[in-house]
Design a protein around this motif. Structure first.
Motif, PDB file in Angstrom:
ATOM      1  N   ARG A 176       0.802  -1.225   0.000  1.00  0.00           N
ATOM      2  CA  ARG A 176       0.000   0.000   0.000  1.00  0.00           C
ATOM      3  C   ARG A 176       0.831   1.270   0.000  1.00  0.00           C
ATOM      4  NH1 ARG A 176      -4.852  -2.279   3.705  1.00  0.00           N
ATOM      5  NH2 ARG A 176      -6.286  -2.639   2.008  1.00  0.00           N
ATOM      6  N   THR A 177       2.140   1.144   0.208  1.00  0.00           N
ATOM      7  CA  THR A 177       2.980   2.341   0.120  1.00  0.00           C
ATOM      8  C   THR A 177       3.240   2.716  -1.336  1.00  0.00           C
ATOM      9  OG1 THR A 177       5.026   1.035   0.258  1.00  0.00           O
ATOM     10  CG2 THR A 177       4.106   1.832   2.333  1.00  0.00           C
ATOM     11  N   PHE A 178       2.793   1.877  -2.282  1.00  0.00           N
ATOM     12  CA  PHE A 178       2.936   2.185  -3.717  1.00  0.00           C
ATOM     13  C   PHE A 178       1.606   2.720  -4.261  1.00  0.00           C
ATOM     14  CE2 PHE A 178       6.249  -0.843  -2.902  1.00  0.00           C
ATOM     15  CZ  PHE A 178       7.302  -0.457  -3.723  1.00  0.00           C
ATOM     16  N   PRO A 179       1.569   3.996  -4.631  1.00  0.00           N
ATOM     17  CA  PRO A 179       0.304   4.541  -5.144  1.00  0.00           C
ATOM     18  C   PRO A 179      -0.140   3.900  -6.459  1.00  0.00           C
ATOM     19  CG  PRO A 179       2.035   6.250  -5.038  1.00  0.00           C
ATOM     20  CD  PRO A 179       2.634   4.994  -4.522  1.00  0.00           C
ATOM     21  N   GLU A 180       0.795   3.311  -7.206  1.00  0.00           N
ATOM     22  CA  GLU A 180       0.429   2.689  -8.486  1.00  0.00           C
ATOM     23  C   GLU A 180      -0.276   1.354  -8.262  1.00  0.00           C
ATOM     24  OE1 GLU A 180       3.412   3.388  -7.234  1.00  0.00           O
ATOM     25  OE2 GLU A 180       4.886   3.753  -8.811  1.00  0.00           O
ATOM     26  N   ALA A 181      -0.182   0.831  -7.027  1.00  0.00           N
ATOM     27  CA  ALA A 181      -0.888  -0.411  -6.711  1.00  0.00           C
ATOM     28  C   ALA A 181      -2.242  -0.049  -6.106  1.00  0.00           C
ATOM     29  CB  ALA A 181      -0.081  -1.261  -5.733  1.00  0.00           C
ATOM     30  N   GLY A 182      -3.242  -0.885  -6.373  1.00  0.00           N
ATOM     31  CA  GLY A 182      -4.597  -0.546  -5.949  1.00  0.00           C
ATOM     32  C   GLY A 182      -4.878  -0.823  -4.483  1.00  0.00           C
ATOM     33  N   GLY A 183      -4.015  -1.588  -3.827  1.00  0.00           N
ATOM     34  CA  GLY A 183      -4.201  -1.836  -2.398  1.00  0.00           C
ATOM     35  C   GLY A 183      -4.601  -3.247  -2.044  1.00  0.00           C
TER      36      GLY A 183
END
Ligand code: ZN
Length: 433
Positions: free
Chosen positions: A355-362
């Motif tokens: 979740r620390t990657f904004p390009e990933a949806g979570g």
């Protein structure tokens, strides 16, 4: 505001001294009334309360596993051999949804139920909700223990609007029309609602809701996840936690958002153990381990050193809110834990890193290749992309590298389209078994 200020700000040593007396009485009650504990304690040479000593010696007593309680169920004793009260003294019997087959039953006397509501009300009030405000809840008052938490909202003095589980339209209509100050949801559902609103062009952050109280599964305290929820809702997010066999919403986080206080203090005693060896671990600042709970004033079916399977971290420093005692953050369920070449990996911790990657949806799904806990690296992890994002090898590499750096685990990261891992109106599944 503290609901029960005299109790909740009592110096912790005073609390432990009071708990010691309650514990000794609870042990005497168990030895007198519980066939289950007479047998269990007798097997380690404890025949009378004085053989066990006080709370400072509790770690010498055997742990109680959920499976042992289940194994004691017979046609003649449908609740189990740990039932201590006659049926005529019971006011309610809840069910817990077992992972395997039949439910197990959680009986309560009137006093037990009142204590549950007291602890739960303190836990939820810690979030900052107060008398006169309006709260919308999504728990069902059905067979499951979460239903008992509903009475705690009236105890706090809130105007309670129950909408139940699984009806997003009804929930959002209540938010729109009744303009509540707070909502109570699972963290998965809170996240789903952010997406749901975005898809419909609804500005959830502009709603009247200023507090989102999450409970029912770990995750509400994960920093990146909490930030995303707070931005989506335009509200402060705090979490609460209980365990069916012991009590509902035993723990609740205050506005400092630095772990959950024990709302059920005086009613339940908390310990920490090493999940593998079962050995007690000191309840120190920064300590981590499996949470073990003991009833102190229970009557229907009190439990002694019950293994919750919740893996928690402890904080002991003074909390600016004034509540005393240890605080905890739940890292994950030990049932979900995998061991990858000697390293303990919680899927919820994997999600936190992703979740620390904004390009990933979570959303993530860990897909163990072998049955059981022990896995060989790399551990396959499916990671959902953010809406509209295209698969990108560099992103997969970066996620894999950060997982390795933070969790010391080798993974094989597969990026999947947004929305493909499913959404939950209740609790998320993080491991594909
Ligand atoms: Zn606090």
């Amino acid at each position: 505001m503290i609901l029960d200020a005299e109790v909740e700000t009592r110096p912790w040593p005073e609390q432990l001294a009071a708990d010691d007396g309650a514990y000794r009485e609870q042990l005497a009650y168990l030895l007198a009334r519980s066939r289950f504990y007479r047998d269990k304690l007798g097997a380690v040479g404890i025949e009378a309360p004085e053989d066990a000593g006080g709370l400072d010696a509790i770690s010498r007593l055997p742990l109680t596993e959920k499976a042992e309680l289940r194994a004691s169920v017979t046609d003649a004793e449908p609740i189990g051999a740990h039932l201590c009260a006659p049926t005529s003294d019971l006011v309610r019997v809840y069910s817990t949804s077992g992972t395997t087959g039949a439910p197990s039953y959680v009986p309560l006397t009137a006093g037990d139920l009142a204590n549950w509501i007291t602890g739960s009300a303190r836990s939820y009030a810690a979030s900052g909700v107060e008398a006169g405000q309006l709260i919308v809840t999504t728990y069902n008052a059905g067979p499951f223990v979460a239903g008992a938490a509903l009475a705690s909202f009236e105890r706090i003095g809130l105007t309670h609007v129950p909408v139940g589980t699984g009806n997003t339209d009804r929930l959002m209509l209540a938010v729109h029309r009744l303009r509540p100050d707070a909502v109570v949801v699972t963290p998965s559902y809170a996240a789903h609602l952010v997406e749901w609103a975005a898809e419909r062009g609804i500005d959830l952050a502009a709603s009247s809701v200023s507090r989102v109280l999450v409970a029912g599964e770990p995750g509400g305290g994960e920093a990146a996840f909490r930030t995303a929820l707070e931005e989506g809702w335009g509200a402060r997010v705090t979490e609460a936690m209980g365990i069916g066999d012991i009590g509902v919403s035993l723990w609740g986080e205050c506005e400092e958002q630095d772990g959950m206080h024990l709302g059920a203090r005086g009613l339940v005693h908390a310990e920490l153990i090493d999940a593998e060896s079962g050995d007690a671990r000191p309840l120190e600042d920064g300590a981590a381990g499996e949470l073990v709970l003991t009833h102190l004033r229970h009557r229907a079916a009190p439990l002694l050193r019950f293994r919750t399977r919740d893996h928690v971290e402890v904080r002991l420093g003074d909390c600016p809110c004034g509540r005393t005692g240890p605080r905890i953050r739940c890292v994950g369920r030990t049932d979900d834990m995998l061991i990858v070449r000697g390293v303990n990996v919680f899927p919820s911790a994997v999600r936190e890193v992703v979740r620390t990657f904004p390009e990933a949806g979570g959303a993530i799904l860990v897909r163990p290749r072998a049955p059981g806990v022990k896995q060989e690296p790399p551990l396959p992890v499916s990671v959902e992309l953010a809406r509209g994002a295209a698969p990108d090898d560099a992103l997969a590499d970066a996620i894999r590298a950060r997982l390795r750096e933070v969790l010391v685990v080798q993974t094989a990261v597969e990026l999947v389209p947004w929305g493909s891992l499913g959404r939950s109106e209740y609790k998320s599944t993080l491991v594909a078994r």
